[in-house]
Design an enzyme around this catalytic site. Structure first.
Site, mmCIF file in Angstrom:
data_model
loop_
_atom_site.group_PDB
_atom_site.id
_atom_site.type_symbol
_atom_site.label_atom_id
_atom_site.label_comp_id
_atom_site.label_asym_id
_atom_site.label_seq_id
_atom_site.Cartn_x
_atom_site.Cartn_y
_atom_site.Cartn_z
ATOM 1 N N ASN A 173 -5.403 -27.671 -7.574
ATOM 2 C CA ASN A 173 -5.622 -29.110 -7.606
ATOM 3 C C ASN A 173 -4.886 -29.699 -8.807
ATOM 4 O O ASN A 173 -4.972 -29.150 -9.918
ATOM 5 C CB ASN A 173 -7.121 -29.420 -7.698
ATOM 6 N N HIS A 199 -5.757 -24.327 -13.423
ATOM 7 C CA HIS A 199 -6.434 -23.148 -12.856
ATOM 8 C C HIS A 199 -6.090 -23.036 -11.383
ATOM 9 O O HIS A 199 -6.087 -24.040 -10.661
ATOM 10 C CB HIS A 199 -7.955 -23.228 -13.034
ATOM 11 N N HIS A 230 -7.475 -21.633 -7.876
ATOM 12 C CA HIS A 230 -8.654 -21.128 -7.172
ATOM 13 C C HIS A 230 -8.177 -20.029 -6.220
ATOM 14 O O HIS A 230 -7.223 -20.236 -5.458
ATOM 15 C CB HIS A 230 -9.293 -22.218 -6.301
ATOM 16 N N ASP A 269 -16.068 -18.582 -10.033
ATOM 17 C CA ASP A 269 -16.435 -20.001 -10.047
ATOM 18 C C ASP A 269 -17.950 -20.124 -10.053
ATOM 19 O O ASP A 269 -18.661 -19.404 -9.341
ATOM 20 C CB ASP A 269 -15.838 -20.712 -8.820
ATOM 21 N N ILE A 270 -18.450 -21.047 -10.839
ATOM 22 C CA ILE A 270 -19.899 -21.225 -10.991
ATOM 23 C C ILE A 270 -20.534 -21.817 -9.724
ATOM 24 O O ILE A 270 -21.747 -21.690 -9.508
ATOM 25 C CB ILE A 270 -20.177 -22.124 -12.231
ATOM 26 N N GLY A 312 -8.774 -34.055 -6.576
ATOM 27 C CA GLY A 312 -10.131 -33.607 -6.868
ATOM 28 C C GLY A 312 -10.215 -32.759 -8.123
ATOM 29 O O GLY A 312 -11.279 -32.210 -8.422
ATOM 30 N N GLN A 313 -9.098 -32.644 -8.867
ATOM 31 C CA GLN A 313 -9.147 -31.846 -10.100
ATOM 32 C C GLN A 313 -10.224 -32.406 -11.024
ATOM 33 O O GLN A 313 -10.236 -33.603 -11.325
ATOM 34 C CB GLN A 313 -7.783 -31.852 -10.812
#
Ligand code: AMP
Ligand code: ZN
Length: 113
Positions: free
Chosen positions: A86, A99, A101, A30-31, A92-93
């Site tokens: 999500n 995906h 997490h 994740d960035i 909060g998607q």
């Protein structure tokens, strides 16, 4: 799908720090990590969210989860880890390509925010 960030990452049109890949899925860092280990696991095929996975493709979900388990093992998250999916606006998607997490490397809290 055109104009989908994660489709572009899957096709290597946008760089990512890939940690695992096979024919049907890819996992990358994740960035904006929320834990010492924060990895996203996605199918290469586009589905906007869990809501869009058809019954006949439910195996994708098992594949993603088992990949997450394998990555947790590879990253030595032996104390535990959290997997988050999500789904939809209230969750909060932010990226509408399904995906999971995978978060680990610190004590998690409950309830989540
Ligand atoms: P969600 O809120 O569940 O849709 O999560 C989207 C996640 O994608 C967030 O944790 C972002 O930090 C992450 N993200 C957004 N752009 C990128 C990118 N280019 N590379 C890696 N992760 C990203
Ligand atoms: Zn996509």
């Amino acid at each position: 799908m055109e104009d989908c960030l994660f489709c572009k990452i899957a096709k290597k049109e946008i760089p990512s720090e890939t940690v695992y890949e096979n024919d049907s899925l890819i996992a990358f860092r994740d960035i904006d990590p929320q834990a010492p280990t924060h990895i996203l696991i996605i199918p290469k095929e586009h589905f906007a969210s869990l809501e869009e996975i058809p019954e006949e493709k439910k195996g994708i979900l098992a594949d993603l989860l088992l990949a997450a388990r394998q990555i947790a093992k590879d990253k030595e998250l032996s104390r535990g880890y959290r997997i988050v999916l999500n789904t939809g606006k209230d969750s909060g998607q932010a990226v509408f390509h399904i995906h999971f997490h995978l978060l680990g490397g610190r004590q998690m809290t409950w309830p989540p925010g």
